[in-house]
Scaffold this active site. Structure first.
Site, short mmCIF file in Angstrom:
data_model
loop_
_atom_site.label_atom_id
_atom_site.label_comp_id
_atom_site.label_asym_id
_atom_site.label_seq_id
_atom_site.Cartn_x
_atom_site.Cartn_y
_atom_site.Cartn_z
N SER A 70 0.84 -1.19 0.00
CA SER A 70 0.00 0.00 0.00
C SER A 70 0.88 1.26 0.00
CB SER A 70 -0.97 -0.04 1.19
OG SER A 70 -2.02 0.89 1.03
N MET A 71 0.80 2.09 1.03
CA MET A 71 1.70 3.24 1.10
C MET A 71 3.16 2.80 0.99
SD MET A 71 2.25 5.86 4.30
CE MET A 71 3.86 6.60 4.60
#
Length: 236
Positions: A70-71
């Site tokens: 994700s991030m």
């Protein structure tokens, strides 16, 4: 290994037990969480990538791969570009999990500046924070600053075109992830001039936990292939 928004080094605490001793797991701990809880969190990606790149440099005297969920996938990508741009260093592989390609703009409205109740409801929808944590007001007050900072990092990110990386890229996704589609993962192919592949697993955005064993098996197979002399010759 780079954490997802709100996550930390503990996100990868079980990985060494499931990986062979030839693979060393090095989780990244960002400011504002874990042992760095009292440090101010970053709110933009560029200074994160630069600090991590500089900090990692002394340890890059051996083959290294980058993984981010994700991030963390976006962070790992920008760290790889920083290392190439400043130090002419490259990972042997970039693994991006649960993150759309960087050139795809975010179509969702920002949430990092929402009132607490609305922000927590968005976290609940994403299904990455246990309900027991979301319902604990005191704990959430402790965690909210880092969570808001991480979403600010994502929501203020502005992709800057550069030549594709020369390392292979593998992307991973969850078949039931409502926010990151197969097509968004496939678009990462534009970011490498080398080999590329996408693999999908059962699970939502946090398949990284529910399908952990299968995910790690795939990573091991890929890294074992990279260290094979015939495979390395083919890449060259």
């Amino acid at each position: 290994c780079f954490p997802y928004a709100g996550g930390g080094a503990l996100s990868y605490r079980d990985w060494p037990k499931q990986l062979p001793p030839t693979i060393e797991v090095c989780p990244i701990e960002l400011p504002g969480r874990g042992k760095r809880l009292n440090e101010p969190s970053f709110t933009q990606l560029t200074p994160i990538a630069e600090e991590i790149g500089r900090s990692l440099l002394p340890y890059l005297d051996k083959p290294f791969a980058l993984f981010g969920h994700s991030m963390g996938g976006l962070t790992s990508f920008e760290v790889a570009r920083f290392l190439r741009r400043i130090y002419a260093r490259s990972p042997i592989h970039l693994f991006v999990s649960g993150r759309r390609a960087p050139q795809i703009a975010d179509s969702d409205p920002p949430i990092h500046n929402l009132p607490d109740a609305d922000f927590i409801e968005e976290l609940r929808r994403l299904n990455g924070t246990p309900e027991a944590v979301l319902a604990n007001n005191e704990l959430m007050q402790l965690l909210l600053p880092a969570l808001r900072a991480d979403f600010a990092v994502l929501e203020t990110y502005a992709y800057q075109p550069e030549p594709p990386l020369n390392c292979p890229i593998t992307t991973f996704g969850g078949l039931q992830d409502p926010d990151v589609s197969y097509e968004m993962l496939e678009a990462w192919q534009q970011q490498t001039s080398n080999a590329f592949s996408t693999q999908m697993f059962l699970g939502d955005h946090f398949f990284i936990h529910t399908a952990q064993s299968l995910l790690l098996q795939s990573i091991v197979q890929i890294l074992n292939g990279i260290t094979d002399p015939m495979y390395r010759k083919k890449l060259e």
